[in-house]
Each structure stands twice: as C-alpha cells, then as structure tokens.
Write a protein that holds these residues in place. Structure first.
Motif, short mmCIF file in Angstrom:
data_model
loop_
_atom_site.label_atom_id
_atom_site.label_comp_id
_atom_site.label_asym_id
_atom_site.label_seq_id
_atom_site.Cartn_x
_atom_site.Cartn_y
_atom_site.Cartn_z
N LYS A 83 0.64 -1.54 0.22
CA LYS A 83 -0.06 0.16 0.14
C LYS A 83 0.59 1.27 -0.18
N ARG A 84 1.47 1.37 0.89
CA ARG A 84 2.61 2.59 0.74
C ARG A 84 3.49 2.31 -0.13
N ARG A 85 3.58 2.16 -1.28
CA ARG A 85 4.09 2.46 -3.06
C ARG A 85 3.20 2.33 -3.57
N VAL A 86 1.97 2.79 -2.93
CA VAL A 86 1.19 3.16 -3.89
C VAL A 86 0.59 4.38 -4.47
N HIS A 102 3.14 -8.85 -9.99
CA HIS A 102 4.40 -9.93 -10.22
C HIS A 102 5.24 -9.58 -9.81
N HIS A 103 4.64 -8.70 -8.16
CA HIS A 103 6.03 -8.59 -7.31
C HIS A 103 5.62 -9.57 -6.40
N PRO A 104 6.68 -10.51 -5.51
CA PRO A 104 6.70 -11.76 -4.70
C PRO A 104 5.64 -10.49 -3.15
N ILE A 260 18.85 8.69 -1.43
CA ILE A 260 20.00 8.27 -2.28
C ILE A 260 18.92 6.56 -2.91
N ARG A 261 19.28 6.54 -4.65
CA ARG A 261 18.02 5.18 -4.87
C ARG A 261 19.30 4.43 -5.02
N VAL A 262 19.11 3.28 -4.08
CA VAL A 262 19.87 2.21 -4.35
C VAL A 262 18.74 0.87 -5.34
N SER A 263 20.17 0.72 -6.34
CA SER A 263 19.14 0.15 -7.05
C SER A 263 20.18 -1.29 -7.50
N ILE A 264 19.46 -2.32 -7.36
CA ILE A 264 20.65 -3.77 -7.55
C ILE A 264 19.85 -4.71 -8.32
N ARG A 265 20.64 -5.67 -9.10
CA ARG A 265 20.44 -6.26 -9.88
C ARG A 265 21.34 -7.66 -9.74
N SER A 266 20.85 -8.68 -9.80
CA SER A 266 21.74 -10.16 -9.82
C SER A 266 21.51 -10.83 -10.70
N HIS A 279 14.59 -1.42 3.97
CA HIS A 279 13.17 -1.04 4.44
C HIS A 279 13.15 -0.54 2.52
N GLY A 280 13.77 -1.83 1.53
CA GLY A 280 13.59 -1.67 0.40
C GLY A 280 12.13 -3.05 0.50
N GLY A 281 12.72 -3.65 -0.79
CA GLY A 281 12.03 -4.25 -1.95
C GLY A 281 12.59 -5.00 -2.94
N GLY A 282 11.48 -6.08 -3.81
CA GLY A 282 11.31 -6.13 -5.08
C GLY A 282 11.97 -7.43 -5.29
N HIS A 283 11.71 -7.48 -6.16
CA HIS A 283 11.92 -9.41 -7.28
C HIS A 283 13.28 -9.97 -6.63
N ALA A 286 16.28 -8.36 -8.57
CA ALA A 286 16.20 -6.83 -9.13
C ALA A 286 15.27 -6.22 -8.19
N SER A 287 15.68 -5.40 -7.31
CA SER A 287 15.12 -4.77 -6.33
C SER A 287 15.94 -3.64 -6.17
N GLY A 288 15.43 -3.02 -5.50
CA GLY A 288 15.43 -1.74 -4.80
C GLY A 288 15.41 -0.81 -3.39
N ALA A 289 15.94 0.20 -3.09
CA ALA A 289 16.25 0.96 -1.68
C ALA A 289 16.24 2.03 -1.73
N ARG A 290 15.49 3.21 -0.92
CA ARG A 290 15.65 4.57 -0.79
C ARG A 290 16.08 4.56 0.39
N VAL A 291 17.49 5.33 0.60
CA VAL A 291 17.87 5.40 1.54
C VAL A 291 18.03 7.18 1.68
P1 AMP Z 1 14.86 0.33 -8.71
O1 AMP Z 1 15.60 -0.28 -9.75
O2 AMP Z 1 15.64 0.80 -8.12
O3 AMP Z 1 14.26 1.20 -9.34
O4 AMP Z 1 14.05 -1.07 -7.79
C1 AMP Z 1 13.73 -1.92 -8.57
C2 AMP Z 1 12.84 -2.60 -8.28
O5 AMP Z 1 12.87 -2.91 -6.82
C3 AMP Z 1 11.58 -2.04 -8.00
O6 AMP Z 1 10.33 -2.83 -9.55
C4 AMP Z 1 10.86 -2.20 -7.04
O7 AMP Z 1 9.67 -3.34 -7.04
C5 AMP Z 1 11.60 -3.03 -5.73
N1 AMP Z 1 11.92 -1.34 -4.72
C6 AMP Z 1 12.83 -0.64 -5.40
N2 AMP Z 1 13.02 0.63 -4.26
C7 AMP Z 1 12.05 0.02 -3.31
C8 AMP Z 1 11.40 0.80 -1.77
N3 AMP Z 1 11.42 1.30 -1.16
N4 AMP Z 1 10.63 -0.45 -1.54
C9 AMP Z 1 10.03 -1.35 -2.44
N5 AMP Z 1 10.52 -2.67 -3.16
C10 AMP Z 1 10.81 -1.24 -3.93
#
Ligand code: AMP
Length: 320
Positions: A83-86, A102-104, A260-266, A279-283, A286-291
């Motif tokens: 909900k918080r990311r809508v 299609h997210h976990p 800071i947008r932290v974007s992670i891929r594996s 406090h982030g999340g994702g697949h 392919a995930s990310g967090a904002r710090v």
């Molecule tokens: P990004 O490449 O940083 O946009 O993030 C990749 C994916 O991670 C996004 O499509 C979201 O599914 C997830 N994600 C990124 N930031 C957050 C966050 N702050 N909280 C939860 N999921 C996130």
C-alpha cells in the motif's frame, strides 16, 4: 479470479487505475492499457489512470488528473505489492480495491488480488486477463502491453520468458499488429549524454573479490553529464552479463527527493532479502531501496558482499 475481476469492473461507473511510485514502463503501460481497454469495452464508464508522471515516459501515454473526491468508485492497482508504494491514492475514497501484481507478496490491500510472481511483468498478467475474458482491444493497447512486458523482462532475458509467454506475445502480435521498430524507439532511444554517463559507470565501477560491482552516482556527476537522476538510476539495467560481476548496484543521489536510490540486480544470488532488511524490496533478482545517506547505502553493499561470499563458497563446495 479473472472472471471475478471482470464482474467487479462491470459493477462500477467510476474506475481509477493506479500503480507504484517511481514510475517505470511496466507500471505505466499496465495501468494505461487497463484504463484504455475498460474504456474501449465500456464507453459509458469514467475510467482514469493516475499517478505522478515522468518526462522520460511522456511519449508512452497520458495520465489523467487526480480528482478531489471519488464516490462509489473502484480502484485497481497494478504492479505494486504494498500500500505504501501506491502513487497518489487515498484508499479511503474507494469502495473496492483490486490488485494485479507480479511482485513477491508483501501485504494484502484489495478484496480481489491476482498475484503471480513468476509472471514477467504486470503487462503479461493483463494480457492473460484479456485473453481469458475475451474483452475487445486494439493495436495501440496491444503495443502498450508489449512495451511494458519487453521492458520488465529486459527483452526476454530472464527465466520468466517461458513458452507460454512467447505464445501469448505471438497471439497479440498476430491479432493486433503494430510497428515494432517504432515501439522499440519509444522504449530505448536516449540522448548521447546518457550513453556517456554509462561510460562513466563502467569506468568507475568497483568490483569486489566476491563479484559485487557498485558505483555511486552523485548529484555532481549527474549535473556534469547533464542527465536527470531518474535516468541515471535506470542505467542499472544496462550492466548485465559482465563476467566478473554477479550482483551490481547503483547508488544514485536524488536531491529533489532527498534520498539515495539504491538499485540492485543479480544473475545468481537472491537479493531481495537484503533490500527488505534496508526497508526496500522487489524481485528475487531485481530489487531496490531508498536510503537517506551514502553511509546507509554502503551498509547494503556490505550485506550484499556477504551474500555473495556465501554464494561463492557454496558454489565451490558444490563444484560449480
Ligand atoms: P529500482 O531499480 O531501484 O527502481 O528497483 C527495482 C525494483 O525494486 C522495483 O521495481 C521495486 O520492485 C523494488 N523496489 C525499489 N525500491 C523499493 C522500495 N523502497 N521498497 C520496496 N521495493 C522497492
């Protein structure tokens, strides 16, 4: 579930389609396609797609204005697990909520929820919904769905590219033809400045012994190359298939949002647990967090390197 979703859509005269903050092509295309398809089949309904727009994706399609009050309205949220990311939605204004994602799984916020975390994209799920229900559509709606799907699957690079997905895509291309090259231009045409910044990232990426590649893209660098923070952050997707790098991270300063947008891929270890811990999340891959600070971002780097260390050791034990 698809039948129930259609029944619910039929019940409401006002329907709003939303998606996650930090818009990307799959989020945008899934919401626009759903809006357009409902409007196409039920012209008497008032259907809108809302959320913060992005200059970068403006050519994909137009969003609608957020209204102050909605009464007896249905909200459909695509591509968002929590909900918080809508983006831009006051849930209290809606009588009913549907989630298509299609997210976990993170949390439940709709009476009806269709979630398939094996699907390549939210657009793929909308495609399945259309095939199942037999709703009418046209080539521009098909193009939107294809764009979102191609973008989130990174041009069919991932395991989500199953025979079923190719069959679905084939069905849409055959029945609702559109110009593929113009579609790819909409997705991939970019200014030279961005390509130059890509060169900077490649030159300045630190790579650990365990195969973690990371780079910080500060506001000074963003200004030096004359790009915007969102485009810089999206470059993460262009660094797959580097032999020495299994997990890669960009830490992009976003001065406007003070984060800071932290974007992670594996392409090996599962990374979303580390993102969730911060406090982030994702697949899974392919995930990310904002710090708030680069120091916090570096904690994510440390955790990821530990995950990789274990992953590499297990690989050696198993003889891979
Ligand atoms: P990004 O490449 O940083 O946009 O993030 C990749 C994916 O991670 C996004 O499509 C979201 O599914 C997830 N994600 C990124 N930031 C957050 C966050 N702050 N909280 C939860 N999921 C996130």
């Amino acid at each position: 579930m698809f039948d129930k979703i259609l029944e619910t859509i039929k019940k409401y005269d006002t329907i709003v389609v939303a998606r996650h903050i930090g818009v990307d092509p799959d989020a945008l295309c899934s919401q626009l396609a759903l809006r357009d398809v409902i409007q196409f089949n039920f012209p008497e309904k008032k259907v809108s797609a809302i959320g913060t727009g992005s200059h970068k994706f403006a050519h994909i399609g137009k969003l609608d204005k957020l209204e102050k009050n909605y009464s007896h309205a249905l909200l459909i949220v695509t591509d968002t697990p929590d909900k918080r990311r809508v983006d831009s939605v006051d849930f209290s204004q809606f009588e009913e909520v549907i989630k298509i994602d299609h997210h976990p799984f993170v949390e439940s916020f709709g009476r009806l929820e269709y979630i398939d975390d094996k699907a390549s994209s939210a657009c793929e799920i909308i495609m399945r919904f259309l095939v199942h229900t037999g709703l009418q559509l046209n080539s521009s709606i098909a193009e939107l769905l294809y764009m979102g799907l191609v973008s989130d699957s990174n041009r069919f690079l991932f395991d989500s590219s199953t025979p079923e997905l190719f069959a679905l895509v084939s069905y849409f291309l055959k029945n609702y033809p559109f110009d593929l090259s113009s579609c790819y231009q909409k997705l991939y045409l970019r200014p030279l400045n961005e390509v130059r910044l890509e060169g900077y990232i490649a030159l300045n990426m630190t790579v650990t012994e365990n195969g973690l590649g990371y780079v910080s893209i500060t506001n000074d660098i963003i200004n030096e190359f004359g790009v915007d923070s969102a485009s810089a952050g999206n470059m993460i997707n262009n660094f797959n298939f580097i032999k020495e790098v299994l997990v890669w991270v960009t830490m992009t300063e976003d001065v406007k949002n003070e984060q800071i947008r932290v974007s992670i891929r594996s392409r090996g270890p599962v990374i979303n647990q580390v993102a969730e811990k911060h406090h982030g999340g994702g697949h899974k891959f392919a995930s990310g967090a904002r710090v708030k600070t680069m120091e916090e971002a570096m904690k994510i780097i440390e955790d990821l390197d530990k995950v990789l260390e274990t992953y590499q050791k297990e690989g050696i034990v198993n003889g891979n």
